[in-house]
Write a protein that holds these residues in place. Structure first.
Motif, PDB file in Angstrom:
ATOM      1  N   LYS A 145       0.808  -1.219   0.000  1.00  0.00           N
ATOM      2  CA  LYS A 145       0.000   0.000   0.000  1.00  0.00           C
ATOM      3  C   LYS A 145       0.839   1.266   0.000  1.00  0.00           C
ATOM      4  O   LYS A 145       0.424   2.287  -0.574  1.00  0.00           O
ATOM      5  CB  LYS A 145      -0.947  -0.020   1.197  1.00  0.00           C
ATOM      6  N   ASP A 146       1.993   1.237   0.643  1.00  0.00           N
ATOM      7  CA  ASP A 146       2.835   2.434   0.678  1.00  0.00           C
ATOM      8  C   ASP A 146       3.271   2.838  -0.725  1.00  0.00           C
ATOM      9  O   ASP A 146       3.268   4.022  -1.077  1.00  0.00           O
ATOM     10  CB  ASP A 146       4.065   2.192   1.561  1.00  0.00           C
ATOM     11  N   GLU A 147       3.635   1.843  -1.537  1.00  0.00           N
ATOM     12  CA  GLU A 147       4.015   2.134  -2.928  1.00  0.00           C
ATOM     13  C   GLU A 147       2.829   2.676  -3.711  1.00  0.00           C
ATOM     14  O   GLU A 147       2.958   3.618  -4.490  1.00  0.00           O
ATOM     15  CB  GLU A 147       4.518   0.865  -3.615  1.00  0.00           C
ATOM     16  N   VAL A 148       1.678   2.046  -3.513  1.00  0.00           N
ATOM     17  CA  VAL A 148       0.467   2.474  -4.225  1.00  0.00           C
ATOM     18  C   VAL A 148       0.141   3.919  -3.889  1.00  0.00           C
ATOM     19  O   VAL A 148      -0.195   4.727  -4.769  1.00  0.00           O
ATOM     20  CB  VAL A 148      -0.705   1.535  -3.870  1.00  0.00           C
ATOM     21  N   GLU A 149       0.247   4.268  -2.621  1.00  0.00           N
ATOM     22  CA  GLU A 149      -0.028   5.638  -2.206  1.00  0.00           C
ATOM     23  C   GLU A 149       1.025   6.597  -2.756  1.00  0.00           C
ATOM     24  O   GLU A 149       0.697   7.684  -3.241  1.00  0.00           O
ATOM     25  CB  GLU A 149      -0.072   5.727  -0.674  1.00  0.00           C
ATOM     26  N   ALA A 150       2.282   6.200  -2.678  1.00  0.00           N
ATOM     27  CA  ALA A 150       3.353   7.085  -3.131  1.00  0.00           C
ATOM     28  C   ALA A 150       3.269   7.356  -4.631  1.00  0.00           C
ATOM     29  O   ALA A 150       3.529   8.479  -5.084  1.00  0.00           O
ATOM     30  CB  ALA A 150       4.710   6.477  -2.777  1.00  0.00           C
ATOM     31  N   ARG A 151       2.911   6.329  -5.385  1.00  0.00           N
ATOM     32  CA  ARG A 151       2.821   6.491  -6.834  1.00  0.00           C
ATOM     33  C   ARG A 151       1.417   6.887  -7.280  1.00  0.00           C
ATOM     34  O   ARG A 151       1.173   7.039  -8.469  1.00  0.00           O
ATOM     35  CB  ARG A 151       3.229   5.188  -7.528  1.00  0.00           C
ATOM     36  N   GLU A 152       0.526   7.032  -6.308  1.00  0.00           N
ATOM     37  CA  GLU A 152      -0.861   7.434  -6.563  1.00  0.00           C
ATOM     38  C   GLU A 152      -1.516   6.512  -7.585  1.00  0.00           C
ATOM     39  O   GLU A 152      -2.173   6.945  -8.532  1.00  0.00           O
ATOM     40  CB  GLU A 152      -0.912   8.888  -7.026  1.00  0.00           C
ATOM     41  N   VAL A 153      -1.314   5.203  -7.371  1.00  0.00           N
ATOM     42  CA  VAL A 153      -1.952   4.198  -8.224  1.00  0.00           C
ATOM     43  C   VAL A 153      -3.397   4.047  -7.790  1.00  0.00           C
ATOM     44  O   VAL A 153      -3.678   3.654  -6.659  1.00  0.00           O
ATOM     45  CB  VAL A 153      -1.214   2.844  -8.120  1.00  0.00           C
ATOM     46  N   MET A 154      -4.350   4.347  -8.694  1.00  0.00           N
ATOM     47  CA  MET A 154      -5.773   4.267  -8.365  1.00  0.00           C
ATOM     48  C   MET A 154      -6.538   3.448  -9.388  1.00  0.00           C
ATOM     49  O   MET A 154      -7.763   3.496  -9.458  1.00  0.00           O
ATOM     50  CB  MET A 154      -6.368   5.674  -8.245  1.00  0.00           C
ATOM     51  N   SER A 155      -5.800   2.702 -10.214  1.00  0.00           N
ATOM     52  CA  SER A 155      -6.427   1.852 -11.221  1.00  0.00           C
ATOM     53  C   SER A 155      -5.456   0.733 -11.562  1.00  0.00           C
ATOM     54  O   SER A 155      -4.243   0.961 -11.644  1.00  0.00           O
ATOM     55  CB  SER A 155      -6.764   2.663 -12.477  1.00  0.00           C
ATOM     56  N   VAL A 156      -5.985  -0.465 -11.716  1.00  0.00           N
ATOM     57  CA  VAL A 156      -5.138  -1.595 -12.104  1.00  0.00           C
ATOM     58  C   VAL A 156      -5.681  -2.230 -13.380  1.00  0.00           C
ATOM     59  O   VAL A 156      -6.870  -2.150 -13.653  1.00  0.00           O
ATOM     60  CB  VAL A 156      -5.074  -2.657 -10.973  1.00  0.00           C
ATOM     61  N   PRO A 157      -4.783  -2.856 -14.156  1.00  0.00           N
ATOM     62  CA  PRO A 157      -3.344  -2.858 -13.964  1.00  0.00           C
ATOM     63  C   PRO A 157      -2.719  -1.508 -14.302  1.00  0.00           C
ATOM     64  O   PRO A 157      -3.131  -0.861 -15.255  1.00  0.00           O
ATOM     65  CB  PRO A 157      -2.863  -3.933 -14.943  1.00  0.00           C
ATOM     66  N   SER A 158      -1.749  -1.086 -13.498  1.00  0.00           N
ATOM     67  CA  SER A 158      -0.953   0.102 -13.778  1.00  0.00           C
ATOM     68  C   SER A 158       0.472  -0.345 -14.061  1.00  0.00           C
ATOM     69  O   SER A 158       1.085  -1.035 -13.249  1.00  0.00           O
ATOM     70  CB  SER A 158      -0.966   1.059 -12.590  1.00  0.00           C
ATOM     71  N   ILE A 159       0.994   0.061 -15.215  1.00  0.00           N
ATOM     72  CA  ILE A 159       2.291  -0.425 -15.681  1.00  0.00           C
ATOM     73  C   ILE A 159       3.302   0.718 -15.670  1.00  0.00           C
ATOM     74  O   ILE A 159       3.007   1.819 -16.162  1.00  0.00           O
ATOM     75  CB  ILE A 159       2.189  -0.997 -17.111  1.00  0.00           C
ATOM     76  N   TYR A 160       4.466   0.425 -15.129  1.00  0.00           N
ATOM     77  CA  TYR A 160       5.580   1.374 -15.144  1.00  0.00           C
ATOM     78  C   TYR A 160       6.723   0.772 -15.951  1.00  0.00           C
ATOM     79  O   TYR A 160       6.966  -0.436 -15.905  1.00  0.00           O
ATOM     80  CB  TYR A 160       6.058   1.684 -13.724  1.00  0.00           C
ATOM     81  N   LEU A 161       7.412   1.624 -16.705  1.00  0.00           N
ATOM     82  CA  LEU A 161       8.572   1.197 -17.477  1.00  0.00           C
ATOM     83  C   LEU A 161       9.751   2.081 -17.096  1.00  0.00           C
ATOM     84  O   LEU A 161       9.682   3.311 -17.224  1.00  0.00           O
ATOM     85  CB  LEU A 161       8.301   1.300 -18.981  1.00  0.00           C
ATOM     86  N   ASN A 162      10.794   1.443 -16.603  1.00  0.00           N
ATOM     87  CA  ASN A 162      11.994   2.164 -16.157  1.00  0.00           C
ATOM     88  C   ASN A 162      11.650   3.292 -15.191  1.00  0.00           C
ATOM     89  O   ASN A 162      12.181   4.415 -15.271  1.00  0.00           O
ATOM     90  CB  ASN A 162      12.771   2.705 -17.360  1.00  0.00           C
ATOM     91  N   GLY A 163      10.706   3.004 -14.292  1.00  0.00           N
ATOM     92  CA  GLY A 163      10.347   3.942 -13.240  1.00  0.00           C
ATOM     93  C   GLY A 163       9.321   4.983 -13.618  1.00  0.00           C
ATOM     94  O   GLY A 163       8.870   5.749 -12.753  1.00  0.00           O
ATOM     95  N   GLU A 164       8.901   5.027 -14.887  1.00  0.00           N
ATOM     96  CA  GLU A 164       7.940   6.024 -15.343  1.00  0.00           C
ATOM     97  C   GLU A 164       6.635   5.358 -15.754  1.00  0.00           C
ATOM     98  O   GLU A 164       6.632   4.225 -16.232  1.00  0.00           O
ATOM     99  CB  GLU A 164       8.504   6.816 -16.532  1.00  0.00           C
ATOM    100  N   PRO A 165       5.482   6.055 -15.586  1.00  0.00           N
ATOM    101  CA  PRO A 165       4.206   5.478 -16.023  1.00  0.00           C
ATOM    102  C   PRO A 165       4.250   5.093 -17.498  1.00  0.00           C
ATOM    103  O   PRO A 165       4.686   5.881 -18.344  1.00  0.00           O
ATOM    104  CB  PRO A 165       3.206   6.610 -15.773  1.00  0.00           C
ATOM    105  N   PHE A 166       3.791   3.883 -17.797  1.00  0.00           N
ATOM    106  CA  PHE A 166       3.800   3.364 -19.174  1.00  0.00           C
ATOM    107  C   PHE A 166       2.391   3.291 -19.735  1.00  0.00           C
ATOM    108  O   PHE A 166       2.103   3.778 -20.815  1.00  0.00           O
ATOM    109  CB  PHE A 166       4.453   1.984 -19.192  1.00  0.00           C
ATOM    110  N   ASP A 167       1.458   2.689 -18.969  1.00  0.00           N
ATOM    111  CA  ASP A 167       0.066   2.594 -19.413  1.00  0.00           C
ATOM    112  C   ASP A 167      -0.781   2.057 -18.275  1.00  0.00           C
ATOM    113  O   ASP A 167      -0.260   1.597 -17.253  1.00  0.00           O
ATOM    114  CB  ASP A 167      -0.063   1.681 -20.636  1.00  0.00           C
ATOM    115  N   GLN A 168      -2.096   2.107 -18.477  1.00  0.00           N
ATOM    116  CA  GLN A 168      -3.049   1.566 -17.507  1.00  0.00           C
ATOM    117  C   GLN A 168      -4.121   0.774 -18.241  1.00  0.00           C
ATOM    118  O   GLN A 168      -4.422   1.039 -19.394  1.00  0.00           O
ATOM    119  CB  GLN A 168      -3.707   2.696 -16.709  1.00  0.00           C
ATOM    120  N   GLY A 169      -4.687  -0.194 -17.559  1.00  0.00           N
ATOM    121  CA  GLY A 169      -5.768  -0.978 -18.129  1.00  0.00           C
ATOM    122  C   GLY A 169      -5.280  -2.200 -18.880  1.00  0.00           C
ATOM    123  O   GLY A 169      -4.076  -2.434 -19.048  1.00  0.00           O
TER     124      GLY A 169
END
Length: 518
Positions: free
Chosen positions: A159-183
């Motif tokens: 949950k700490d990661e989810v809160e820190a990255r403000e993830v509010m939808s899954v699947p949420s994909i990150y590439l090399n530390g940056e948002p890549f896509d959602q859904g």
């Protein structure tokens, strides 16, 4: 951890493993680490091809990597992959163990050819039916290409990661530390995004294809049924779809498909595609239609142009582009999509555990969403535009029995409120009095019906209804001879899977009849 039935099934699968590998677990003293340790012990106890190490030092605990001896495959699960993700775990075990994937040689070579370091992270929830496609695709990429690494992360456990990255939808994909896509994303969609030349190469291939006798535009139940019926007639058949399976992929439980007491959308979509592939049908995925150019004379070839730059021709067409979730169309909705505004309660509900949410819509979908969410969140407020709910009585009774659900009827949502980063509430109008009121919330789930995917036909001569649906006759033919339509995109009432299957079959038969009489 695993019951005897599941152990027996998994043991049978693991017999397909041809080369040894190891599971490296990173654990702490917590209950979830103990639970994961028990699961991994169960797995290695089913075959002598897998060894278990518990000396991993990954930053996320509990987690585990699946590695070949002396080699890091790049496949890591952070959490306990049960629920919908158990299949992802089984596939990862098999594929690391040498069992070949059910993927075309062309796609495999495309994966192996990817260059540069690609470090993916995917946040999932165990109740998300959209997440396994993404997890399995990225795992396969990591297994086939040493430049690719993937960590699948249970958002409810970290949950700490989810809160820190403000993830509010899954699947949420990150590439090399940056948002890549959602859904939901298929393997082909992910490859198209990281391999920038893929779309052009595919478009060039499509442009060289000979005209089809019948071409389906859309790969949902209607398009799949039409393809099967057309192919069985022995005519040259193709399916061009933005994503095979269509909206069914976003459907959770399906209990009204006659002769099938229960299934889930992704399973049904996979079964549809498998059935279509039993025939000589050319399936062209990731193709979004943008323009229809009808034949200038009867009996000629119609042309469909796609966003990729591809163009296909056919003597007859079956338009089965389906429908999508209707949006509220109020200020703030687009701004806060995936930042508190969601459309899939099954997928994103676990991210709102203990929070306050609203469900917009009092039909079956809205009431079912409120019932499901009530078991996860602190409070649910259901808002219905009409003065009465439209859901089935059995659902309304269940809803009324839940202590943490409030129902507001005769209300129109006017605005989604937020702080610039996430949803903080909504404003609604009491229709009877015109008074505006505000609710403080962390999430809004929109469930207000469907809108047909016909924007690409607005400038075509095809006749549409006031609601934008394609008007069809008794044989499924549109206002243009040789062009048929089927499924949720048409004026046929009752948007149901079983009806779409029948309508797709009818349209294909109508197209074949048109061909032999032209």
């Amino acid at each position: 951890m695993l019951d005897e039935t599941l152990k027996s099934q998994l043991k049978a699968y693991l017999q397909k493993v041809t080369q040894p590998f190891e599971i490296v677990a990173s654990l702490d003293d917590g209950d979830k680490s103990k639970e994961l340790h028990g699961l991994l012990r169960d797995i290695v106890g089913l075959t002598d091809k897998i060894t278990l190490k518990t000396d991993g030092d990954a930053p996320r605990k509990p987690s585990f990597a699946i590695n070949r001896p002396g080699e890091q495959t790049g496949v890591v699960f952070a959490g306990i992959p049960m629920g919908h993700e158990f299949t992802s775990l089984v596939l990862a075990l098999l594929q690391v163990g040498g069992h070949p994937p059910k993927t075309s040689d062309e796609v495999i070579e495309q994966i192996k050819g990817l260059e540069g370091e690609l470090n993916f992270e995917t946040y999932f929830s165990l109740s998300c039916q959209n997440c396994p496609d993404v997890v399995q695709a990225l795992n396969l990429m990591a297994i086939l290409n040493p430049n690719v690494h993937h960590v699948a992360i249970d958002g409810a456990l970290f949950k700490d990661e989810v809160e820190a990255r403000e993830v509010m939808s899954v699947p949420s994909i990150y590439l090399n530390g940056e948002p890549f896509d959602q859904g939901r994303m298929s393997l082909e969609q992910i490859l198209a995004k990281v391999d920038t030349g893929a779309a052009k190469r595919e478009a060039a291939k499509l442009n060289d294809k000979a005209p089809f006798d019948t071409l389906m535009i859309g790969g949902g139940p209607a398009g799949a049924a039409a393809a099967v019926y057309a192919a069985r007639k022995g005519i040259r058949t193709g399916v061009a779809a933005e994503r095979f399976g269509g909206q069914v992929l976003d459907t959770m439980g399906i209990e009204n498909l006659i002769s099938v007491p229960h299934t889930e959308g992704p399973k049904l979509a996979a079964a549809l595609e498998e059935h279509v592939k039993e025939y000589e049908v050319d399936i062209m995925n990731l193709q979004r239609a943008v323009k229809l150019v009808p034949s200038p004379q009867p009996g000629g070839e119609h042309e469909v142009q796609f966003a990729s730059g591809a163009s296909l021709k056919a003597k007859t067409l079956v338009l089965a582009t389906g429908a999508r979730w209707r949006e509220m169309g109020v200020p703030g909705e687009a701004e806060y999509r995936n930042k508190g505004v969601a459309y899939c309660p099954h997928c994103d509900g676990p991210l709102f555990k203990g929070k306050r949410v609203a469900v917009i819509g009092g039909g079956n979908s809205g009431v079912e969403a409120a019932i499901d969410l009530a078991g996860l969140v602190a409070e649910v407020t259901l808002i219905e535009f009409m003065d009465e709910l439209r859901a089935d009585d059995v659902l309304q009774k269940k809803l009324a029995s839940l202590p943490n659900v409030e129902v507001i009827k005769g209300a129109r949502t006017t605005e989604v409120n937020g702080d610039g980063k996430r949803v903080t509430g909504l404003t609604y109008e009491e229709r009877a009095s015109g008074e505006l009121k505000t609710l403080d919330l962390e999430g809004i789930f929109v469930q207000i019906g469907l809108v047909p995917n016909t924007e690409w036909l607005q400038e075509s001569p095809i006749e549409l209804s006031e609601r934008g649906e394609i008007i069809v006759d008794a044989r499924g033919m549109t206002s243009i001879p040789g062009i048929f339509a089927a499924g949720d995109v048409t004026t046929v009432p009752y948007k149901q899977i079983v009806i779409a299957l029948g309508e797709g079959s009818r349209a294909a038969l109508g197209a074949f009849d048109y061909l032999i009489r032209s």
